[in-house]
Write an enzyme that holds these catalytic residues in place. Sequence first.
Site: not given
Length: 339
Positions: A19, A21, A300, A214
């Site tokens: 994104d 802004t 093991d 955001d």
Amino acid sequence: FKGGAAIEALASVRTVAFDKTGTLTEGHPAVVEIVSFSDLTEDAILARAAAVEARSSHPLAQGIVEAAAARGLAVAKATDERNLSGRGLRALVDGVVVLVGSRRFFPDRLAPVDAALERFERAGHTIVLVGSPDGVDGAIALTDPIRHASESAVRALGGLGLRTVMLTGDNRATAERIGRAAGVTDVRAELLPEEKVAAVRALQAAMPTAMIGDGVNDAPALAAASVGIAMGAGTDAAIEAADVVLARDDLAQVPVAVRLARRTMVTIRTNIGTALFVKAAFLVLTLFGFTNLWLAVLADTGMALLVTANSLRLLHGAPPIPAPHLHDHASQPALAGAD
Ligand code: ADP
Ligand code: MG
């Protein structure tokens, strides 16, 4: 990371969508210029916009409210507000309907408005129009500087072989400018929140995609991506919708998270592979009669120790966690601090 599935998904991501802004930019836009196209003064335009924006949590809204306060303007109380997500909002101020938002909000515009908007866009500003159902009264230009970490984070992701894309609701010219400064491969501008979701789905159809935001107008896109990554200072909706939260609100952590996820998956596969191989070898030795107690213990418990030691190597190379965040584990105020 909200669980192992988030780590596995992040390790296989090939595209990262950002994104703009509040993610690639700092998210604290400042008002740089106001123009009036009506008989209202510039201060009156700003005061009207601030009255409406006082109702919004959008970063642009905060910039406008702060500018009005800095000029000492009397801001009326708005009522009946309606948020048109990704476009702006409308409210009643002193008995008049005021619209505040992007150009999509005002389909009919006049030549002087277009000229001013073109000038703002060339300067790389984000524009908020102020008006009424009858048309545009004024425009506010804001500038939101790019984060220091954006360019190096995008470059580091490129180095990991990832494609980077920016998705934004802002105008094309401003989006291109920020996108170029950040160094992303691809810029998609003027998207409404539902168009951001469609863009994420389209990217995802080609390659597994992570979306970083955001949460202001992008929580649905975070939820749609194979991995949603929320900025630590983002909204509660973003932190809720995301699979990974950057608790430090630092974009430099995105390539770190991708590298850690990939190393974790390699470690898991190596551990399973070696454990199966050793047990199979022990089984074969047993069939041929070469067994004793110590070999059994080595195959093991010895293998369990080896696998654990191999996993612990993941701690090395991870950046240190800063002290303050270690203390707020229980109540998570570092995340809740967003509001
Ligand atoms: P981004 O994708 O960059 O995070 P948004 O999708 O949140 O941006 O917003 C896109 C555009 O919609 C803004 O550039 C602005 O023009 C308009 N807008 C959205 N919300 C508001 C608001 N509260 N006030 C003014 N304009 C808004
Ligand atoms: Mg945003």
